[in-house]
Each structure stands twice: as structure tokens, then as C-alpha cells.
Motif scaffolding. Sequence first.
Motif, PDB file in Angstrom:
ATOM      1  N   SER A 159      11.121  44.823  46.323  1.00 40.45           N
ATOM      2  CA  SER A 159      12.535  45.110  46.485  1.00 40.45           C
ATOM      3  C   SER A 159      13.315  45.606  45.570  1.00 40.45           C
ATOM      4  O   SER A 159      14.462  45.661  46.006  1.00 40.45           O
ATOM      5  CB  SER A 159      13.030  43.551  47.138  1.00 40.45           C
ATOM      6  N   ALA A 160      12.912  45.887  44.453  1.00 44.53           N
ATOM      7  CA  ALA A 160      13.466  46.297  43.446  1.00 44.53           C
ATOM      8  C   ALA A 160      14.220  47.687  43.946  1.00 44.53           C
ATOM      9  O   ALA A 160      13.643  48.455  44.872  1.00 44.53           O
ATOM     10  CB  ALA A 160      12.837  46.759  42.086  1.00 44.53           C
ATOM     11  N   PRO A 161      15.345  48.234  43.338  1.00 43.14           N
ATOM     12  CA  PRO A 161      16.289  49.395  43.658  1.00 43.14           C
ATOM     13  C   PRO A 161      15.222  50.673  43.529  1.00 43.14           C
ATOM     14  O   PRO A 161      14.910  50.619  42.274  1.00 43.14           O
ATOM     15  CB  PRO A 161      17.491  49.313  42.733  1.00 43.14           C
ATOM     16  N   SER A 162      15.280  51.266  44.452  1.00 43.84           N
ATOM     17  CA  SER A 162      14.551  52.452  44.124  1.00 43.84           C
ATOM     18  C   SER A 162      14.928  53.435  43.331  1.00 43.84           C
ATOM     19  O   SER A 162      14.263  54.314  42.733  1.00 43.84           O
ATOM     20  CB  SER A 162      13.862  53.263  45.561  1.00 43.84           C
ATOM     21  N   ILE A 163      16.333  53.343  43.070  1.00 44.70           N
ATOM     22  CA  ILE A 163      16.635  54.369  42.126  1.00 44.70           C
ATOM     23  C   ILE A 163      16.400  54.038  40.501  1.00 44.70           C
ATOM     24  O   ILE A 163      16.324  54.918  39.682  1.00 44.70           O
ATOM     25  CB  ILE A 163      18.578  54.431  42.069  1.00 44.70           C
ATOM     26  N   VAL A 164      15.849  52.750  40.437  1.00 42.28           N
ATOM     27  CA  VAL A 164      15.482  52.490  39.202  1.00 42.28           C
ATOM     28  C   VAL A 164      14.272  52.884  38.835  1.00 42.28           C
ATOM     29  O   VAL A 164      13.996  53.510  37.793  1.00 42.28           O
ATOM     30  CB  VAL A 164      15.520  51.011  38.985  1.00 42.28           C
ATOM     31  N   ALA A 179      16.514  58.564  46.494  1.00 38.31           N
ATOM     32  CA  ALA A 179      17.033  58.218  45.054  1.00 38.31           C
ATOM     33  C   ALA A 179      15.843  58.185  44.091  1.00 38.31           C
ATOM     34  O   ALA A 179      16.174  58.986  43.144  1.00 38.31           O
ATOM     35  CB  ALA A 179      17.163  56.584  45.131  1.00 38.31           C
ATOM     36  N   ARG A 197      18.194  43.708  48.413  1.00 39.04           N
ATOM     37  CA  ARG A 197      18.438  45.152  48.920  1.00 39.04           C
ATOM     38  C   ARG A 197      19.667  45.693  48.836  1.00 39.04           C
ATOM     39  O   ARG A 197      19.829  46.795  48.326  1.00 39.04           O
ATOM     40  CB  ARG A 197      17.888  44.755  50.238  1.00 39.04           C
ATOM     41  N   GLY A 227      21.061  47.168  45.444  1.00 35.60           N
ATOM     42  CA  GLY A 227      20.387  48.178  44.947  1.00 35.60           C
ATOM     43  C   GLY A 227      20.361  49.495  45.865  1.00 35.60           C
ATOM     44  O   GLY A 227      19.878  50.521  45.489  1.00 35.60           O
ATOM     45  N   THR A 245      21.040  52.649  47.335  1.00 36.57           N
ATOM     46  CA  THR A 245      21.575  53.702  46.746  1.00 36.57           C
ATOM     47  C   THR A 245      22.159  54.950  47.639  1.00 36.57           C
ATOM     48  O   THR A 245      23.599  55.166  47.856  1.00 36.57           O
ATOM     49  CB  THR A 245      20.660  54.378  45.887  1.00 36.57           C
ATOM     50  N   MET A 246      21.373  55.505  48.561  1.00 38.75           N
ATOM     51  CA  MET A 246      21.639  56.758  49.207  1.00 38.75           C
ATOM     52  C   MET A 246      22.619  56.542  50.427  1.00 38.75           C
ATOM     53  O   MET A 246      23.917  57.312  50.358  1.00 38.75           O
ATOM     54  CB  MET A 246      20.698  57.438  50.014  1.00 38.75           C
ATOM     55  N   LEU A 253      16.411  38.383  43.331  1.00 33.49           N
ATOM     56  CA  LEU A 253      15.147  38.490  43.825  1.00 33.49           C
ATOM     57  C   LEU A 253      14.162  37.399  43.380  1.00 33.49           C
ATOM     58  O   LEU A 253      13.383  36.554  44.068  1.00 33.49           O
ATOM     59  CB  LEU A 253      14.403  39.789  43.801  1.00 33.49           C
TER      60      LEU A 253
END
Lengths: 283, 318
Positions: A118-123, A214, B236, B239, B241-242, B300
Motif C-alpha cells: 500500500s505504499a505510495p507508488s510515486i515513492v 506516478a 492509500r 500517498g 498521486t495522479m 500503514l
Amino acid sequence: MMTMNRALYFRRRLTNYVFVGLSLAMALFGLVWLAFILGALLKNGISALSFSMFTEATPPPGSAGGLSNAIFGSVVMSLGAVLLGTPIGLFAGTYLAEYARFGKLAFVVRFVNDILLSAPSIVTGLFIYELVVTHMGHFSAIAGSLSLTVIVIPVVVRTTENMLLLVPNGLREAASALGAPRSMVIKLVTWKAAKAGIMTGVLLAVARISGETAPLLFTALNNSFMSTDITHPMASLPVVIFLYALSPYDDWHTLAWGGALLVTATVLTLSIIARLLEGKKRT
Amino acid sequence: MTARVQTARKAGAGDTRFRILTLLAALAVLGIFSGVILSLVIGAMPSFKAFGFGFITTEAWSPTRERFGALAPIYGTLVTSLIAMLIAVPVGIGIAIFLTDLCPRLLRRPIGIAIELLAGIPSIIYGIWGLFVFAPWFQLHVQEPISNAVGDSAFFGTLFGGATFGIGTFTAGLILSIMILPFISAVTRDVLETVPSVLKEASYGLGATSWEVMWKVCLPFCQTGVVGGAMLALGRALGETMAVTFVIGNAHKISPSLFAPGTSISATIANEFTEATSELYTSSLIELGLLLFVITFIVLACAQLMLRQMEKSKGKVT
């Protein structure tokens, strides 16, 4: 006494109706958004669909073109990510379920994996930028594919472990009793028993990365031309949608809508196939 | 005899090799995780050296003067996620209640799948829809009436006042709430199903209404799980983004009005990373990424622990 009871009874009934109504309204609220989004997507997307969308590369503003280079790039980078990420995810999931189910290391890996899930994909994009792009000196399809791999792995690990845990221990014991070494038990018995479930995981991973934008923004970047060189920047559908949607040109907006419909159709089809596979397994 | 021993030995060696292979794959997961942290820390170093902890408390963001502060993006990330949670938690739980207990059996599956489809739609689609379809509609039918209605009232006037653009912090929060809705309802449904049916039957037997059974028996029973699910969704939202990048407006300032454009950590990175020319600029963006990673990690991790605890207690009670 009687009247008080009736009042209380009435109040409780009323509260019940109100909250049952509210929860119905909330379900409708969710469904309305889905209809709103899919409706808009179909309305704007279908008129943008054309044969040339699949055969021509992204155009400069004001001239006709398609999305062929972006479609190609998305397929190539997703394929690379799946080919690399699936074995790693499969093996790691196998380790968690078969070898170290209750071990300390397994606990840590499980925990970290669920965070990555679930970590932010931008990272992940930033990570691959630091790891690959800065060392290569330029953006490339390889970097894009690697950043998608980072997203694929946790999905496959999680589903593989879950599916292997569903395999009854009796199967493992029976195979072991026949003298099969552990690796053989896993490869010939438990993997086979969990095959449909593991496939579901891979499909879900593909569905997840086909819409990811991202992590590609600063790894694969974009490319206005058809390119098959994976050491150079490559276009991908989500990135093209992003750039074209934010551009001031109307024909670019149209292409972005066409691409959006294409991506959504792909993702939803994959999720539905995955769901059917899973459903077949359960019955 | 020797042939058989050889085969057995070979199988044994293959066995060890396979075991080590799976172990290495498991370690690769740890490697990726530590790699993410390490690369972000290294990348953020120049910015950290230049600004120290002031980075977090400064609002100014000026690439031309090489002054970077993360307060506006942090504020945007937190506020959009807060708005999203305020909407999505009650609605998500409501949907889960509806689907577990109230919905006619025939509709349960189709509605359940439809809600899950919301989670399947890629974030970029929410973005393009939010920008071209939702924002104009929202501006015309919601923002303007509200903005006119609150007028000059001290509290609401500041919160919802100002020019309306359609895009802005509130729109971003609202779209985020739709995106995390399916996560909350999915987890809540799962944990609601762990409530032993004897508990429900006993309360119905005492004459409780379905609402009372849900609110006083089922939800308290799976409290930890529901909170864990909400935290997962929060992770979620933080984080995302788009979708946010499209509709938040990308203004590096903190406005008191929720309808005003703002920015978030992820939107700032997505918008500016490829344009960042100087080392300090890039590094500041990476430090933003590190901050985001740390915040989501904490959220998380709490979610994981709560859901694990729920799983454990499940075995005990039933």
C-alpha cells in the motif's frame, strides 16, 4: 407504563428505519459515482476511439495521430515487470507459506511486504530514479519497468502466500510420506493445487500496473515517437494520458480520453477475469 | 545402489538450492524496502543539510530563489486525506453494513462487485474525470451555491469562501474519498463476517432491531478491524498521486478556504520532479518523498498491527 413502552418501541423502530435507509443511501452513493465515472468515460472515450489510434504514433498538436507508441510501451514495460516480478514474488510467497510460516524473518518480511503493497507508488518512482536513472544518466524503459516490478512483487507475494495457506496440509504430508523432498512437494503438489489462485495474483498485479502513472513519470518519462530501444525513454499510456489531458490542445484531450477508455477497459477486464478464476477455485 | 544414493543426494542438493532460492526472494522484499528508505535518505541529504528541520515548518517554495519548505504540501496532503476520511469512513462502513445484513441476497454480489470496481479504476482515470467532468459540475452546482450561501459568516465564510474554481483542496479530498471507499467497505465487510452468528442470533432473540444488532453488537465486536481498515485506507489516501495532481490546483500556499487551490506532497513531486534543474530542487522533492514515505509507513504499520490483532482474537472468541 404501556404508553411509555409504545413510545420507546416506536422510537427504536424509527431509528432502525432511519439507519437502514441511510446505509441504503450510502450504497447508492457509491454506485452513483461509479456510474458517473464510467458514463463520462464511455461518452468521451468512444468518440475518440478509432483504428488509427492503434496504428499511428502520438502526434504533435494540431495533426492527426494515435497512441501506438504508448500502447507498445505500456505492453513492453508491464511485460518486463511481470516477467521479473512474478518469479521473485512467487518464491518469496512460497518461503513465507512453506518454509518459515511462523519464523521471525517471515514475520518481518510479511509486515514489510504489506507495507510495500500500500505504499505510495510515486515513492517507488523516486527509488528507481535514484537507483537506476541517476546511474544510467538518462531516463529509460528499463527503469520504468523496474519501478513497476517493485509494485508487482508485493501483490504476487501476498496472493501466493494466501493461496498456498489454503492448500490442506494433508496433501503435503501425503507427498512427503511418499518420500518426496520438500522442494518436490512444493513444486509438484502445493503449487499445482494453488495454481488458479496464484494466476489470479499475477493478473491482479498486471491490472494494477497497467494503470500506474506516478512511478513512470520520472523513470521511463515519455517519447513522442515509436521506440523499441529499452535503454531510452519510452511512452506509456498512463503518462501520455497525463501529459495530454493537462495540455491546452483539444485534439490531445480527445486522445487522452481514448487512452483512458482503453486503460480502464484493460484493467477492468483483467480484474474480472481474475475474479472468475478465483470464483472457479472456490466452488 | 550407488546410483540410488546419487539420485537421493542430487535431490537433496536440489532441495537445499530451492530453499535458498525462496529465502533469497524473501530477502529481496526486505532489500527493496530498505533500498527505498536508503535511496530516499541519500537523495534527501543535500536538502536536509541546507534547510534542516526548518524544511517542515517553512511555507515558502521558490525554485528561482532556491528556497524550499514543505509546509504547504504537507498541509495539503493532511487536509485532503482528512476530508476523504470524514466522507469515506461513514459511507464505507454504511455500505459494508448494507451488503452484509440488509441487502437482498440477489443484489449482494452485483453491488459488491460494483463497489469493488471503484477500487479497480486507475487513479489517472479519476484524475482526468475529476478535471474535465467533475470539477466543472461541482463548481456550478455545489461550490457556487455554498459559497454564496455562507457569504461573510466568520467561520464558514473563511472555510468555503473565496473564488470558486471547481478544482481545489476540497475537490481533491472528495475524489480521494471515492477512491478509498471500496477499501474501507471491503475490510469492514470481511471483519463483519467474522462476527459469530450466535452473537447476532442472541441479540435478535432479545428483540433488538437490525440497527441495534449492528451498532451495539457487531461493530463493537470488530472495532479493531474496522479501525485497521480505515487506517489502511488513510495510508492509500495520503500517498495517492495522479488523481490529486489533476484536481488540487497546484498552488504552493496554504489557504484558509477549502475551495481554494492547494498542493500535496505527491502532487508536488509528480508535477515538478522532471522540471527540477538544480540539485537542491531535486533533493528537496526527494525529501518530500521521504516525508511521505515515513508518514504512510507509520499509518500503514498501525493498520497492519490492528488487523493482525483482529485476526488473532478471531481464533480466541469463536
